[in-house]
Design a protein around this motif. Structure first.
Motif, mmCIF file in Angstrom:
data_model
loop_
_atom_site.group_PDB
_atom_site.id
_atom_site.type_symbol
_atom_site.label_atom_id
_atom_site.label_comp_id
_atom_site.label_asym_id
_atom_site.label_seq_id
_atom_site.Cartn_x
_atom_site.Cartn_y
_atom_site.Cartn_z
ATOM 1 N N ALA A 1 10.821 22.291 75.144
ATOM 2 C CA ALA A 1 10.307 23.812 74.890
ATOM 3 C C ALA A 1 9.452 24.304 76.218
ATOM 4 O O ALA A 1 9.661 25.429 76.784
ATOM 5 N N LEU A 2 9.178 23.476 77.018
ATOM 6 C CA LEU A 2 8.487 23.912 78.402
ATOM 7 C C LEU A 2 9.583 24.190 79.432
ATOM 8 O O LEU A 2 9.673 25.107 80.124
ATOM 9 N N ARG A 3 10.583 23.479 79.162
ATOM 10 C CA ARG A 3 12.019 23.786 80.192
ATOM 11 C C ARG A 3 12.542 25.349 79.608
ATOM 12 O O ARG A 3 12.945 25.723 80.575
ATOM 13 N N ARG A 4 12.524 25.289 78.175
ATOM 14 C CA ARG A 4 13.148 26.696 77.781
ATOM 15 C C ARG A 4 12.186 27.827 78.200
ATOM 16 O O ARG A 4 12.498 28.826 78.950
ATOM 17 N N GLU A 5 10.996 27.664 78.212
ATOM 18 C CA GLU A 5 9.783 28.576 78.615
ATOM 19 C C GLU A 5 9.973 28.854 80.261
ATOM 20 O O GLU A 5 9.805 30.217 80.497
ATOM 21 N N ASN A 6 10.284 27.712 80.949
ATOM 22 C CA ASN A 6 10.364 27.820 82.546
ATOM 23 C C ASN A 6 11.391 28.833 82.898
ATOM 24 O O ASN A 6 11.402 29.619 83.334
#
Length: 99
Positions: free
Chosen positions: A72-77
């Motif tokens: 999820a953090l990679r998608r947001e980034n």
């Protein structure tokens, strides 16, 4: 003559846990367990390593929530980087227009 590559197989978490337990008991090596069950040594070694991470015996991402959070953090980034790129283009466009 070339060997045909193995087709990708999937295993249940219960099966993996059983293989890990066989390796951990100490009676059998990872290589022997892999050979006895027709698995690759690398796969069994990865399962043992992940079980150690999940048990807190080794550093790394635990199965489940931490992996989901990382994804999820990679998608947001990625989305935020795209937003910054758009803002840079808009800023450059308006800078040309005001000249």
């Amino acid at each position: 003559m070339r060997k045909k590559p193995r087709s990708r197989r999937s295993f249940t978490p219960e099966f993996k846990a059983e293989m890990v337990e066989l390796c951990r008991r100490g009676g059998r090596s990872v290589g022997l367990v892999a050979k006895d069950f027709g698995l690759t040594e690398t796969a069994v070694r990865d399962w043992v390593r992940q079980a150690e991470v999940d048990a807190g015996e080794r550093n790394g991402l635990t199965t489940g929530s931490e992996r989901e959070e990382l994804a999820a953090l990679r998608r947001e980034n990625r989305r935020l980087r795209e937003d910054v790129e758009i803002l840079k283009r808009v800023t450059a466009f308006f800078a040309k227009e005001t000249r």
